[in-house]
Design an enzyme around this catalytic site. Structure first.
Site, PDB file in Angstrom:
ATOM      1  CD  GLU A  25      97.931  75.286   9.858  1.00 34.59           C
ATOM      2  OE1 GLU A  25      96.893  74.592   9.836  1.00 34.59           O
ATOM      3  OE2 GLU A  25      98.669  75.278  10.792  1.00 34.59           O
TER       4      GLU A  25
ATOM      5  CB  SER B  81      64.641  70.506  39.150  1.00 30.47           C
ATOM      6  OG  SER B  81      64.803  69.456  38.013  1.00 30.47           O
TER       7      SER B  81
ATOM      8  CD1 TRP C 280      57.040  73.797  36.334  1.00 29.86           C
ATOM      9  CD2 TRP C 280      57.871  74.402  34.176  1.00 29.86           C
ATOM     10  NE1 TRP C 280      56.557  73.004  35.514  1.00 29.86           N
ATOM     11  CE2 TRP C 280      56.905  73.226  34.373  1.00 29.86           C
ATOM     12  CE3 TRP C 280      58.251  74.919  33.154  1.00 29.86           C
ATOM     13  CZ2 TRP C 280      56.573  72.624  33.208  1.00 29.86           C
ATOM     14  CZ3 TRP C 280      57.841  74.271  31.798  1.00 29.86           C
ATOM     15  CH2 TRP C 280      56.793  73.210  31.903  1.00 29.86           C
TER      16      TRP C 280
ATOM     17  CG  ASP D 142      65.607  65.501  37.290  1.00 25.42           C
ATOM     18  OD1 ASP D 142      65.241  65.535  38.584  1.00 25.42           O
ATOM     19  OD2 ASP D 142      66.655  66.507  37.017  1.00 25.42           O
TER      20      ASP D 142
ATOM     21  CD  GLU E 248      72.773  69.443  30.953  1.00 22.47           C
ATOM     22  OE1 GLU E 248      71.543  69.213  31.337  1.00 22.47           O
ATOM     23  OE2 GLU E 248      72.829  69.699  29.831  1.00 22.47           O
TER      24      GLU E 248
ATOM     25  N   GLY F 122      73.194  65.984  39.946  1.00 26.86           N
ATOM     26  CA  GLY F 122      72.636  67.053  40.616  1.00 26.86           C
ATOM     27  C   GLY F 122      73.361  67.709  41.621  1.00 26.86           C
TER      28      GLY F 122
END
Ligand code: AOF
Ligand code: ZN
Length: 346
Positions: A54, A172, A174, A204, A284, A286
């Protein structure tokens, strides 16, 4: 008339969205000032701790006299309290608008109806509930924070057509395509925290930052109950800091923070994170971590990519019913599932 109200409220949504990523635990708010069917000023809340929508809208009006008798559209009830900034409603009243049209009441108990009452007490007409559902959707994070006192939780994963999230060797790569991965980086820039389980952090070795998009990196959070070693892992070894949630040890280093939880449940993790200002969280993986969260029913939204590949064996994807409705991302299927559609596993 209602058509006109909807049109300008849509404009407040459009403006409000520009604050995504910047307002943190505050709501996304846009404001449009209309006089004789013309927009004479507009603004939005840009950054946590800074001016509200505002005030930015009022500031944008050259001749403030014109605000007298105007219609002011805001997607959220104007605030009536002293927070990091003074109450917007006092400022609005000063300029004597004819009416204020809003989408949602502010669920913050410090405001909740007080802003509306203050306007009415000064004989300013208030119309509320225009595009209410869309307004709630826009501020899904803020409503969850205020009503549930926990972060808004988004689960994200990519699975193969035959329902796997990793190969047998744990890899994991592709599953989803480059466009989908870019979209994930955009999403990371929109949330305050990003979280993975310890197995994913080790196997990962992700950076969990924003690279394929622009914007701020979210705070990284690792769920590590047994305090397994993260030595040489990227999440503990770059210039960004990380929170480690554990039940074993409580020590702090300059960049990283370890939080020891006596009762190691996802509910307690969320409580702790909320206390630390993490108002939204993208998880994200597992699969094990996500299945825990699904089982505890402590999630709000799942964003699932189904890639164009089959693994035949490996780690099964999280256990969530996925409907046909999806968006096409260059050949990947993106399913967005809200946890108010009867999707919970409970
Ligand atoms: C509005 N317009 O643009 C926003 C509002 O600490 P503060 O002063 O920034 O106040 C934050 C609270 O104010 C927030 O929890 C919510 O209730 C309201 N946010 N209100 O009138 C705005 N961002
Ligand atoms: Zn305000």
């Amino acid at each position: 008339m209602i058509k006109i109200h909807k049109k300008y409220i849509e404009r407040t949504f459009y403006l409000a969205k520009k604050g995504l990523g910047g307002v943190r635990q505050n709501p996304l708010v846009g404001c449009v000032i209309v006089k004789e069917n013309k927009i004479i000023g507009e603004g939005y809340h840009k950054k946590y701790g800074e001016k509200h929508a505002e005030i930015n809208a009022i500031d944008s009006v050259k001749n403030k006299e014109n605000i007298k008798g105007s219609s002011i559209y805001i997607n959220l009830e104007p605030c009536s309290h002293y927070g990091k900034t003074p109450p917007c409603v006092v400022e609005l009243i000063k300029y004597k608008p004819k009416e204020v049209i809003i989408s949602n009441r502010d669920p913050n108990i410090k405001v909740n109806g007080n802003g509306i009452n203050a306007l009415k007490a000064k004989k300013i007409k208030v119309i509320e509930g225009i595009k209410r559902k869309e307004g709630e959707g826009l501020n899904k994070r803020f409503f969850t924070n205020q009503n549930k006192k926990r972060p808004y939780v988004i689960l994200k994963w990519a699975q193969t057509e035959d329902g796997y999230i990793a190969r047998q060797d744990g890899s994991s790569k592709w599953i989803s395509n480059s466009m989908s991965r870019k979209l994930v980086h955009k999403w990371r820039s929109e949330e305050i925290g990003i979280c993975v389980g310890i197995d994913t952090a080790i196997k990962d070795n992700p950076k969990l930052n924003v690279r394929r998009w622009y914007g701020e990196d979210p705070k990284r959070i690792i769920i590590n109950p047994k305090n397994k070693s993260l030595e040489n892992k990227k999440v503990l070894n770059d210039k960004l800091s990380t929170f480690v949630m554990t039940e074993e040890e409580d020590s702090t280093s300059s960049e990283n923070k370890f939080f020891k939880l006596n009762t190691f449940t996802f509910k307690n993790i969320l409580n702790k994170l909320y206390d630390e200002g993490i108002s939204s969280l993208i998880v994200e993986g597992g699969s094990k971590t996500i299945n825990h969260i699904l089982k505890d029913n402590l999630w709000d939204e799942a964003r699932v990519f189904i890639g164009n590949v089959n693994f035949k064996k490996g780690t099964r994807a999280p256990n969530l019913k996925i409907r046909n409705k999806h968006k096409d991302i260059n050949g990947d299927k993106l399913h967005i599932i809200l946890n108010d559609e009867g999707n919970s596993n409970k």
